[in-house]
Design a protein around this motif. Sequence first.
Motif, PDB file in Angstrom:
ATOM      1  N   HIS A  27      22.039  23.850  30.948  1.00 57.36           N
ATOM      2  CA  HIS A  27      21.429  25.070  31.997  1.00 57.36           C
ATOM      3  C   HIS A  27      22.299  24.634  33.177  1.00 57.36           C
ATOM      4  N   SER A  28      22.384  23.371  33.697  1.00 62.14           N
ATOM      5  CA  SER A  28      23.105  23.385  34.710  1.00 62.14           C
ATOM      6  C   SER A  28      24.471  23.910  34.609  1.00 62.14           C
ATOM      7  N   VAL A  29      25.366  23.775  33.486  1.00 60.52           N
ATOM      8  CA  VAL A  29      26.532  24.458  33.381  1.00 60.52           C
ATOM      9  C   VAL A  29      26.122  25.971  33.152  1.00 60.52           C
ATOM     10  N   GLN A  30      25.279  26.602  32.510  1.00 64.25           N
ATOM     11  CA  GLN A  30      25.091  27.830  32.839  1.00 64.25           C
ATOM     12  C   GLN A  30      24.989  28.541  34.156  1.00 64.25           C
ATOM     13  N   SER A  31      24.393  27.727  34.852  1.00 63.86           N
ATOM     14  CA  SER A  31      24.112  28.285  36.239  1.00 63.86           C
ATOM     15  C   SER A  31      25.608  28.425  36.816  1.00 63.86           C
ATOM     16  N   ASP A  32      26.654  27.849  36.448  1.00 56.78           N
ATOM     17  CA  ASP A  32      28.143  28.331  36.930  1.00 56.78           C
ATOM     18  C   ASP A  32      28.470  29.444  36.304  1.00 56.78           C
ATOM     19  N   GLU A  33      28.298  29.452  34.908  1.00 58.01           N
ATOM     20  CA  GLU A  33      28.842  30.412  34.136  1.00 58.01           C
ATOM     21  C   GLU A  33      28.390  31.945  34.451  1.00 58.01           C
ATOM     22  N   SER A  34      27.291  31.993  35.169  1.00 57.99           N
ATOM     23  CA  SER A  34      26.879  33.448  35.639  1.00 57.99           C
ATOM     24  C   SER A  34      27.915  33.833  36.788  1.00 57.99           C
ATOM     25  N   ARG A  35      28.535  32.859  37.382  1.00 55.24           N
ATOM     26  CA  ARG A  35      29.686  33.271  38.524  1.00 55.24           C
ATOM     27  C   ARG A  35      30.759  33.783  37.805  1.00 55.24           C
ATOM     28  N   HIS A  36      31.096  33.202  36.623  1.00 53.62           N
ATOM     29  CA  HIS A  36      32.262  33.463  36.094  1.00 53.62           C
ATOM     30  C   HIS A  36      32.411  34.952  35.351  1.00 53.62           C
ATOM     31  N   ILE A  37      31.102  35.267  35.145  1.00 50.35           N
ATOM     32  CA  ILE A  37      30.936  36.766  34.436  1.00 50.35           C
ATOM     33  C   ILE A  37      31.194  37.609  35.608  1.00 50.35           C
ATOM     34  N   SER A  38      31.085  37.356  36.910  1.00 49.29           N
ATOM     35  CA  SER A  38      31.409  38.234  37.925  1.00 49.29           C
ATOM     36  C   SER A  38      32.979  38.311  38.093  1.00 49.29           C
ATOM     37  N   ASN A  39      33.653  37.111  37.708  1.00 48.18           N
ATOM     38  CA  ASN A  39      35.381  37.364  37.628  1.00 48.18           C
ATOM     39  C   ASN A  39      35.521  38.074  36.749  1.00 48.18           C
ATOM     40  N   GLY A  40      35.073  37.926  35.672  1.00 47.48           N
ATOM     41  CA  GLY A  40      35.760  38.789  34.597  1.00 47.48           C
ATOM     42  C   GLY A  40      35.466  40.336  34.765  1.00 47.48           C
ATOM     43  N   TYR A  41      34.161  40.782  35.415  1.00 44.68           N
ATOM     44  CA  TYR A  41      33.876  41.897  35.517  1.00 44.68           C
ATOM     45  C   TYR A  41      34.923  42.683  36.577  1.00 44.68           C
ATOM     46  N   ALA A  42      35.182  41.886  37.528  1.00 42.10           N
ATOM     47  CA  ALA A  42      36.056  42.311  38.691  1.00 42.10           C
ATOM     48  C   ALA A  42      37.440  42.734  38.135  1.00 42.10           C
ATOM     49  N   THR A  43      37.941  41.682  37.444  1.00 38.88           N
ATOM     50  CA  THR A  43      39.261  42.107  36.651  1.00 38.88           C
ATOM     51  C   THR A  43      39.389  43.482  35.750  1.00 38.88           C
ATOM     52  N   LEU A  44      38.156  43.237  34.815  1.00 33.46           N
ATOM     53  CA  LEU A  44      38.012  44.546  34.034  1.00 33.46           C
ATOM     54  C   LEU A  44      37.964  45.656  34.677  1.00 33.46           C
ATOM     55  N   LEU A  45      37.351  45.739  35.704  1.00 36.20           N
ATOM     56  CA  LEU A  45      37.232  47.106  36.488  1.00 36.20           C
ATOM     57  C   LEU A  45      38.786  47.241  36.959  1.00 36.20           C
ATOM     58  N   MET A  46      39.498  46.640  37.606  1.00 37.59           N
ATOM     59  CA  MET A  46      40.765  46.756  37.894  1.00 37.59           C
ATOM     60  C   MET A  46      41.778  47.440  36.785  1.00 37.59           C
ATOM     61  N   ALA A  47      41.658  46.503  35.453  1.00 34.75           N
ATOM     62  CA  ALA A  47      42.315  46.935  34.498  1.00 34.75           C
ATOM     63  C   ALA A  47      42.039  48.427  34.232  1.00 34.75           C
ATOM     64  N   LEU A  48      40.734  48.595  34.198  1.00 37.09           N
ATOM     65  CA  LEU A  48      40.414  50.161  33.755  1.00 37.09           C
ATOM     66  C   LEU A  48      40.827  51.369  34.734  1.00 37.09           C
ATOM     67  N   SER A  49      41.174  50.806  35.759  1.00 37.88           N
ATOM     68  CA  SER A  49      41.726  51.885  36.949  1.00 37.88           C
ATOM     69  C   SER A  49      43.017  52.272  36.531  1.00 37.88           C
ATOM     70  N   ASP A  50      43.898  51.855  35.658  1.00 35.65           N
ATOM     71  CA  ASP A  50      45.009  52.266  35.021  1.00 35.65           C
ATOM     72  C   ASP A  50      44.674  52.567  33.659  1.00 35.65           C
ATOM     73  N   GLU A  51      45.182  54.178  33.402  1.00 39.92           N
ATOM     74  CA  GLU A  51      45.154  54.561  32.159  1.00 39.92           C
ATOM     75  C   GLU A  51      45.834  53.863  31.151  1.00 39.92           C
ATOM     76  N   ASP A  52      46.943  53.404  31.444  1.00 42.59           N
ATOM     77  CA  ASP A  52      48.021  52.805  30.541  1.00 42.59           C
ATOM     78  C   ASP A  52      47.324  51.475  29.779  1.00 42.59           C
ATOM     79  N   ASN A  53      46.318  50.883  30.562  1.00 42.46           N
ATOM     80  CA  ASN A  53      45.747  49.739  29.675  1.00 42.46           C
ATOM     81  C   ASN A  53      44.685  49.965  28.781  1.00 42.46           C
ATOM     82  N   ARG A  54      44.163  50.969  28.598  1.00 43.86           N
ATOM     83  CA  ARG A  54      43.202  51.645  27.844  1.00 43.86           C
ATOM     84  C   ARG A  54      43.355  51.028  26.368  1.00 43.86           C
ATOM     85  N   GLN A  55      44.720  51.315  25.866  1.00 43.36           N
ATOM     86  CA  GLN A  55      45.025  50.925  24.556  1.00 43.36           C
ATOM     87  C   GLN A  55      44.713  49.799  24.157  1.00 43.36           C
TER      88      GLN A  55
END
Lengths: 550, 396
Positions: free
Chosen positions: A220-248
Amino acid sequence: MSRQSLAKAHQKIQELSWEPQYHEPYMKYGTDYTFRKAAKKDPLKQVLRSYFPMQEEKDNRVYGASDGAIRGNMFRQVQERWLEWQKLFLSIIPLPEISAARSMPMLFQAVPNPELHNGQAIQMIDEVRHSTIQQNLKRLYMNNYIDPAGFNNTLRNFHSDYCGTIGRQFAEGFITGDAITAASIYLTIVAETAFTNTLFVAMPAEAAANGDYLLPTVFHSVQSDESRHISNGYATLLMALSDEDNRQLLERDLRYAWWNNHRVVDAAIGTFIEYGTKDRRKDRESYAEMWRRWIYDDYYRAYLLPLEKYGLVIPHDLVEESWNQIWNKGYVHEVAQFFATGWLANYWRIDGMTDEDFEWFEYKYPGWYDKYGKWWENYNRLAKPNGHHPIVAEDVDYVYPHRCWTCMVPCLVREDMVVDKVDGQWRTYCHEACRWTDAEAFRPTYQGRETPNMGKLVGHREWETLYHGWNWADVVSDMGFVRDDGKTMTAQPHLDLDPKKMWTLDHLRRMPHVASPNVILNEMSDADREAFVADYNRQGPAGRPADATS
Amino acid sequence: MTSTEERPERSVPKPVFTDAEAGAKEFPDSGPGARRYNYFKPAKRKQTHYEDVTVEVQPDPRHYLTQGWIYGFADGSRGYPLTWTKLKAWGVDDPEPERGPGSGGKPIENWPAHGWHEFRDPNEEWELTMYRNNANVVRQVTQNVENARNAKAFEQWTQNWVRFVERNVGAWMHIEHVLGLYVFAGCNRSGPTNMHNTAMVVNSEHKIRFAQDLALYNLTLSEEIEGFDGSAHTAAWNSDAEWQGVRKVVEEITAIEDDWGEMIFATNIVFEPLLGELFRSNLVMQSAAGNGDYVTPTVMGAGEYDFAQRDLRWTVAAFAPLTQDREFADHNKQLFDSWTAKWVPKCLEAARTMQPLWSQPDAKPPRFEDSLDRAKSRFAGILSDLGLEPPKELNQ
């Protein structure tokens, strides 16, 4: 933290963002994704001045609890059935954790937004925490639990065992190949956001129910860190989505990452939670119920679906198929049965199922007994050496399965198995999605598009190949799964520690030799192979041979 | 009168006495000798806690990884290739065990198979130590700054010193940040063992934390000193002539092609003594007191301690054996010499472009040439610890 507010402090450290003026950093890790530079906000908003004391405090709690567990004789109440499976889990998990740390610099290079790099660096530090705190937990189990065998040679075991190799996808997949496929989609978007829920939340709850409150303390101590990492992934995903060429590429990678995570994590954690527990209260959630809540509702419906409006193509079919595998096709039960079939090739003891277990399974998964009950009765009958072979070499209506070349879990849902000739070799796959992963996704072109940075599936992916033609006693000895008397096996198909009831290398000498299904497959004629596939697809459930009359 | 309502029994797991604690039974592997990690050879007689939590976590096909790495890059490389630095440790050119149908696992009994595996971080860093150490540093730095703020200590600074700190002490934060993120964190995917890569992460933490310490100190000064320009550090880093030489070197280190060894060597062995300590110890910390500032040296000193007592220590422990390597000592010495020949002139040139900074404070620090001589002497000492000779370029 000083009197400066965290928000103000975080705003200040944004001034550290670096735009190269004289030399561009060396780009070691490539990606086929494209990113446009745009001002982005660091999703973590962490400042090291507050981060380090916060983590130290979390550590103090974890180590205080560890001390309390020993002083309070926790191990007098720990279920051996449960802790034996931790010999597998805790041998695997420190490598994925440290690999996640190693993957962060791949993102520094692939994602050209320095504002995001602060969060990725924090994640890197977190992951070192996770890896070493888990090695330490395992050390504590080794020192205080009744049977240290399997913990004491843990990393040799992990590196040489087929289960370890399956688990290693959840590590090498983070750090190899296309940087975004590996470090962002596979690691943060799918593994961390979806599947750490079952790993680090559902599983610790089951540990507590089995008398082990150290696993929840650490994880559970580890998981309290994981929740931060999820935000990292989300930010990168939104950036990737902003370029049509990445969708495939996003569509490809989500399909691969989702399916692979399902195959690997559901196989392992599903087995631990369903077959490693002694808690058979009818109102405790089954793995299927947990999966429906944590993964289907919380991840798929609440996280992935809203991204559809940004153009993300979601693998709805594979999400539904994963559920179908768990609920209708008995995926977790088939895997647990295979683990138990091959107990002698591993390094932990596997307890048999009792009448109480049967009742619970039948209640939670109606029809379970008709499929698996008889086999588990045979498992109990053959558990202690008494002139017979280990169950894998006895006639119990079970056909030893082929391995999936991609996910390396055996092809246990027999009707789904497919074969293909890839890179000049006939390979078996547990499902069409795994065939697609090897034959189409992990290739330098994808649907006609050049993907020069995509990784490759390599290595000796079928474990049995290495021991083709070997005597089982020599196999176990070669892997080092032997206790300190030089002959008693680390693994046992029961929990009785009476040396007279334990299997030794001598018991294995009389067994038939190991045969590699893949070597044999590649020796077949085309006609034989077609007949083999047709027969295999008619096998099951529970590994039963195909009905000769059908 | 109150009545007690019968509540249904809660559904909770029941504690069960299992007697599954160590020593409850005797069987093969039940003795105390079986209660230690037995798959690696400790560096000393007794294995350390640090070794237990780091060694072998990153696997090696030369040891137990019998099925080999299972993912590869597009060019076929996989795992942690030993070719990601030109440095060599004994045994690296020996072939990996060849495995295939019927080969068995072929674990190497004579371990380690190559010299990289002999490295242990002398700081013995893992999660417990890294949080304790860094938390202690941030507490101390925060208290020092807070105490100075309460004592109105900044009011004693001369105007020239205020300008010096806002531009030059501020500019240094960028250097720590770039090296922390793009050299040390950047290389933690590349080292040959878990011990190397973990040491790089910890080094990275020091740098990133120090960069942020300086940034937040800068923020405090903006709040406490009227007219303190909190953005001047960026202008200095981007355009002050004194800073462009050092910036070029820092950026060029990040641009080193595919060699983590050269990146770490160029930073911790060459850059840090010749430019880092030159600026931090020999300029800022020497001149602050004379200019009424007893606070800045405590912030700078925290970062300086990390380098001098921890980061340099692991780096020397990692590189020094390579110059005595039983197979590749000459190769490594030539390589190190070529790196010093390459990076020393760049660092000395950058040092000289910084020289005007020595004239800016009212109360002058030691002469630039004296400071530089001290830095050169320190650098020569580090080279000696590594078994290397000072390069002729040092006389420039």
